[in-house]
Design a protein around this motif. Sequence first.
Motif, PDB file in Angstrom:
ATOM      1  N   LYS A 146       1.971   1.690  -3.583  1.00  0.00           N
ATOM      2  CA  LYS A 146       0.868   2.110  -4.461  1.00  0.00           C
ATOM      3  C   LYS A 146       0.585   3.604  -4.345  1.00  0.00           C
ATOM      4  CE  LYS A 146      -1.387  -2.363  -4.491  1.00  0.00           C
ATOM      5  NZ  LYS A 146      -2.478  -3.180  -3.960  1.00  0.00           N
ATOM      6  N   GLU A 147       0.854   4.173  -3.185  1.00  0.00           N
ATOM      7  CA  GLU A 147       0.614   5.609  -2.992  1.00  0.00           C
ATOM      8  C   GLU A 147       1.533   6.474  -3.862  1.00  0.00           C
ATOM      9  OE1 GLU A 147       0.131   7.272   0.879  1.00  0.00           O
ATOM     10  OE2 GLU A 147      -0.891   5.498   1.636  1.00  0.00           O
ATOM     11  N   SER A 187       0.842  -1.206   0.000  1.00  0.00           N
ATOM     12  CA  SER A 187       0.000   0.000   0.000  1.00  0.00           C
ATOM     13  C   SER A 187       0.877   1.256   0.000  1.00  0.00           C
ATOM     14  CB  SER A 187      -0.978   0.003   1.176  1.00  0.00           C
ATOM     15  OG  SER A 187      -0.282  -0.087   2.396  1.00  0.00           O
ATOM     16  N   LYS A 188       1.995   1.185   0.677  1.00  0.00           N
ATOM     17  CA  LYS A 188       2.950   2.300   0.696  1.00  0.00           C
ATOM     18  C   LYS A 188       3.475   2.568  -0.715  1.00  0.00           C
ATOM     19  CE  LYS A 188       7.364   3.352   3.044  1.00  0.00           C
ATOM     20  NZ  LYS A 188       8.333   2.810   4.025  1.00  0.00           N
ATOM     21  N   GLU A 234       1.918   6.136  -7.032  1.00  0.00           N
ATOM     22  CA  GLU A 234       1.416   6.214  -8.402  1.00  0.00           C
ATOM     23  C   GLU A 234       0.944   7.613  -8.780  1.00  0.00           C
ATOM     24  OE1 GLU A 234      -1.148   3.636 -11.591  1.00  0.00           O
ATOM     25  OE2 GLU A 234      -1.559   3.326  -9.469  1.00  0.00           O
ATOM     26  N   SER A 235       0.260   8.290  -7.878  1.00  0.00           N
ATOM     27  CA  SER A 235      -0.220   9.635  -8.206  1.00  0.00           C
ATOM     28  C   SER A 235       0.944  10.601  -8.426  1.00  0.00           C
ATOM     29  CB  SER A 235      -1.158  10.168  -7.117  1.00  0.00           C
ATOM     30  OG  SER A 235      -0.489  10.236  -5.875  1.00  0.00           O
TER      31      SER A 235
END
Length: 111
Positions: free
Chosen positions: A90-91, A87-88, A93-94
């Motif tokens: 994936k953050e 999850s860390k 990507e923005s």
Amino acid sequence: MASISRDEQNKTTCPIVETIKIIGTEARLLVLRYLFDGPKGFNQLLRETGLSSKTLSSTLKFMEEAGIVERRIVGTRPFKVEYALTSKGKELESIFKLMGQWGEKWVLNKN
């Protein structure tokens, strides 16, 4: 607002600098780029990134230790290993999308 001396600035940890220390190599950027599409096996990442086996292996190990990539064993026989973003991870990507937009506007178009 009080000014900060250069010595005080050097002692202050900058979150941007610390982030760049984690993601700021070409190999790490490439691995992240391809893992944004979903989990991948080592050989698939090897083909997609064009990195050497040694570079990819050390990059994935570093990224695991940083908590942005996880290594999973899939299946029982033969064992298959795949890598996925946490999850860390994936953050990020923005941030990458914004960097891509900036690059298209200011680097590729030479505006």
